[in-house]
Design a protein around this motif. Structure first.
Motif, mmCIF file in Angstrom:
data_model
loop_
_atom_site.group_PDB
_atom_site.id
_atom_site.type_symbol
_atom_site.label_atom_id
_atom_site.label_comp_id
_atom_site.label_asym_id
_atom_site.label_seq_id
_atom_site.Cartn_x
_atom_site.Cartn_y
_atom_site.Cartn_z
ATOM 1 N N GLY A 15 0.793 -1.224 0.000
ATOM 2 C CA GLY A 15 0.000 0.000 0.000
ATOM 3 C C GLY A 15 0.825 1.273 0.000
ATOM 4 N N GLN A 16 2.115 1.167 0.270
ATOM 5 C CA GLN A 16 2.994 2.333 0.296
ATOM 6 C C GLN A 16 3.612 2.629 -1.069
ATOM 7 O OE1 GLN A 16 5.906 1.377 3.284
ATOM 8 N NE2 GLN A 16 4.353 1.106 4.879
ATOM 9 N N PHE A 17 3.461 1.708 -2.010
ATOM 10 C CA PHE A 17 4.075 1.852 -3.331
ATOM 11 C C PHE A 17 3.015 2.076 -4.397
ATOM 12 C CE2 PHE A 17 7.519 -0.362 -1.213
ATOM 13 C CZ PHE A 17 8.654 0.171 -1.810
ATOM 14 N N THR A 18 3.407 2.799 -5.438
ATOM 15 C CA THR A 18 2.649 2.801 -6.682
ATOM 16 C C THR A 18 3.329 1.740 -7.526
ATOM 17 O OG1 THR A 18 2.133 5.158 -6.530
ATOM 18 C CG2 THR A 18 1.970 4.137 -8.711
ATOM 19 N N VAL A 19 2.607 0.658 -7.811
ATOM 20 C CA VAL A 19 3.182 -0.459 -8.555
ATOM 21 C C VAL A 19 2.868 -0.277 -10.040
ATOM 22 C CG1 VAL A 19 3.254 -2.968 -8.841
ATOM 23 C CG2 VAL A 19 2.930 -1.976 -6.553
ATOM 24 N N ILE A 20 3.907 -0.318 -10.848
ATOM 25 C CA ILE A 20 3.794 -0.169 -12.300
ATOM 26 C C ILE A 20 4.177 -1.503 -12.934
ATOM 27 C CG2 ILE A 20 4.591 1.093 -14.340
ATOM 28 C CD1 ILE A 20 3.092 2.830 -12.228
ATOM 29 N N ASP A 21 3.251 -2.083 -13.683
ATOM 30 C CA ASP A 21 3.463 -3.355 -14.374
ATOM 31 C C ASP A 21 3.763 -3.036 -15.837
ATOM 32 O OD1 ASP A 21 3.131 -5.852 -15.723
ATOM 33 O OD2 ASP A 21 1.855 -6.559 -14.095
ATOM 34 N N VAL A 22 4.970 -3.363 -16.303
ATOM 35 C CA VAL A 22 5.401 -2.973 -17.646
ATOM 36 C C VAL A 22 5.211 -4.078 -18.682
ATOM 37 C CG1 VAL A 22 7.009 -1.191 -16.858
ATOM 38 C CG2 VAL A 22 7.830 -3.544 -17.148
ATOM 39 N N ARG A 23 4.447 -5.104 -18.348
ATOM 40 C CA ARG A 23 4.169 -6.172 -19.313
ATOM 41 C C ARG A 23 3.111 -5.715 -20.320
ATOM 42 N NH1 ARG A 23 2.149 -10.872 -15.879
ATOM 43 N NH2 ARG A 23 1.094 -9.128 -14.875
ATOM 44 N N SER A 24 2.883 -6.537 -21.331
ATOM 45 C CA SER A 24 1.844 -6.228 -22.318
ATOM 46 C C SER A 24 0.479 -6.290 -21.626
ATOM 47 C CB SER A 24 1.884 -7.234 -23.474
ATOM 48 O OG SER A 24 1.389 -8.493 -23.049
ATOM 49 N N PRO A 25 -0.517 -5.592 -22.165
ATOM 50 C CA PRO A 25 -1.851 -5.651 -21.567
ATOM 51 C C PRO A 25 -2.400 -7.071 -21.460
ATOM 52 C CG PRO A 25 -1.739 -3.809 -23.070
ATOM 53 C CD PRO A 25 -0.468 -4.605 -23.250
ATOM 54 N N GLY A 26 -2.073 -7.932 -22.423
ATOM 55 C CA GLY A 26 -2.530 -9.314 -22.359
ATOM 56 C C GLY A 26 -1.922 -10.062 -21.193
ATOM 57 N N GLU A 27 -0.618 -9.886 -20.980
ATOM 58 C CA GLU A 27 0.045 -10.522 -19.843
ATOM 59 C C GLU A 27 -0.528 -9.982 -18.534
ATOM 60 O OE1 GLU A 27 4.591 -11.360 -20.548
ATOM 61 O OE2 GLU A 27 4.052 -9.413 -21.409
ATOM 62 N N TYR A 28 -0.702 -8.670 -18.468
ATOM 63 C CA TYR A 28 -1.259 -8.020 -17.275
ATOM 64 C C TYR A 28 -2.638 -8.570 -16.960
ATOM 65 C CZ TYR A 28 -3.234 -4.125 -14.521
ATOM 66 O OH TYR A 28 -3.854 -3.362 -13.571
ATOM 67 N N ALA A 29 -3.481 -8.711 -17.986
ATOM 68 C CA ALA A 29 -4.840 -9.217 -17.785
ATOM 69 C C ALA A 29 -4.831 -10.659 -17.291
ATOM 70 C CB ALA A 29 -5.640 -9.111 -19.081
ATOM 71 N N GLY A 30 -3.779 -11.404 -17.622
ATOM 72 C CA GLY A 30 -3.678 -12.789 -17.174
ATOM 73 C C GLY A 30 -3.414 -12.925 -15.688
ATOM 74 N N GLY A 31 -3.040 -11.854 -15.024
ATOM 75 C CA GLY A 31 -2.799 -11.857 -13.585
ATOM 76 C C GLY A 31 -1.717 -10.863 -13.217
ATOM 77 N N HIS A 32 -2.031 -9.974 -12.278
ATOM 78 C CA HIS A 32 -1.074 -8.940 -11.874
ATOM 79 C C HIS A 32 -1.145 -8.705 -10.368
ATOM 80 C CE1 HIS A 32 -4.869 -6.916 -12.921
ATOM 81 N NE2 HIS A 32 -4.604 -6.163 -11.862
ATOM 82 N N ILE A 33 -0.126 -8.087 -9.848
ATOM 83 C CA ILE A 33 -0.084 -7.739 -8.422
ATOM 84 C C ILE A 33 -1.254 -6.805 -8.135
ATOM 85 C CG2 ILE A 33 1.245 -6.517 -6.654
ATOM 86 C CD1 ILE A 33 3.785 -7.564 -7.994
ATOM 87 N N PRO A 34 -1.991 -7.062 -7.072
ATOM 88 C CA PRO A 34 -3.151 -6.204 -6.754
ATOM 89 C C PRO A 34 -2.761 -4.727 -6.692
ATOM 90 C CG PRO A 34 -3.161 -8.147 -5.359
ATOM 91 C CD PRO A 34 -1.848 -8.158 -6.103
ATOM 92 N N GLY A 35 -3.550 -3.910 -7.385
ATOM 93 C CA GLY A 35 -3.329 -2.472 -7.399
ATOM 94 C C GLY A 35 -2.326 -1.985 -8.421
ATOM 95 N N ALA A 36 -1.694 -2.890 -9.158
ATOM 96 C CA ALA A 36 -0.686 -2.488 -10.143
ATOM 97 C C ALA A 36 -1.336 -1.760 -11.318
ATOM 98 C CB ALA A 36 0.087 -3.706 -10.651
ATOM 99 N N HIS A 37 -0.625 -0.773 -11.834
ATOM 100 C CA HIS A 37 -1.054 -0.007 -13.005
ATOM 101 C C HIS A 37 -0.281 -0.528 -14.215
ATOM 102 C CE1 HIS A 37 -2.974 3.018 -10.409
ATOM 103 N NE2 HIS A 37 -1.902 2.887 -9.645
#
Length: 188
Positions: A15-37
């Motif tokens: 909750g203290q971090f802004t998490v940025i997920d740099v994978r493709s949208p398809g990979e992100y949609a397959g599962g990402h860290i809660p709250g990741a952008h």
């Protein structure tokens, strides 16, 4: 080398971090860290002003599937004067620890980009060798793929991954926000 966090270190401070997920949208949609952008690596430069603003409000943690793309992203952020941590082992390490992954409703799982690259590269090498039986000289396609993989490893970039990331199955139309929405959320 960017500062790093393990999944174990990130979890209690999520909750203290802004998490940025740099994978493709398809990979992100397959599962990402809660709250990741989701800001794909190829869109990172466009997002720099918003990421700078987010970093002024708190710390950034950058994640990908295994850590290579997040390391590249952190290098780009550092070059722009934006401090960020890379998550060692990426979402794979997060999930291996039994931690939850968020998935948008209706989203389907997509192979991790490194797995897609291995399949495409291996297929091209085999195809080049087989076609060489009928058209001598086609084996140079296999040699070019091999040279591209060596360059990819030495430069920590991946042109094939960038191309595969643009395919329709890596860019789902439903279940993920578009980049403008994500950047708008970072401004808040």
């Amino acid at each position: 080398m960017a500062a790093s966090l393990t999944a174990e270190q990130l979890e209690p401070r999520l909750g203290q971090f802004t998490v940025i997920d740099v994978r493709s949208p398809g990979e992100y949609a397959g599962g990402h860290i809660p709250g990741a952008h989701n800001i794909p690596l190829d869109k990172l430069q466009r997002a720099l002003p918003d990421l700078r603003a987010a970093a002024e409000r708190g710390e950034l943690a950058v994640v990908c599937a295994s850590g290579a793309r997040s390391q590249t992203a952190c290098s780009q952020l550092a070059a722009a004067g934006i401090p960020a941590f890379t998550v060692v082992g990426g979402t794979a390490a997060w999930a291996q620890g039994g931690r939850p992954l968020d998935r948008p409703a209706g989203a389907r799982a997509v192979w991790a980009m490194d797995r897609q690259v291995r399949l495409a590269a291996g297929s091209l090498v085999i195809l080049g060798m087989l076609v060489d039986l009928a058209l001598p000289g086609a084996r140079w396609v296999s040699a070019a793929v091999g040279a591209g993989l060596v360059f990819s490893a030495l430069s920590n970039t991946c042109a094939m991954g960038n191309l595969l990331g643009k395919l329709p199955y890596n860019r789902p139309r439903t279940g993920t926000a578009d980049l403008d929405d994500i950047l708008g959320n970072l401004r808040k």
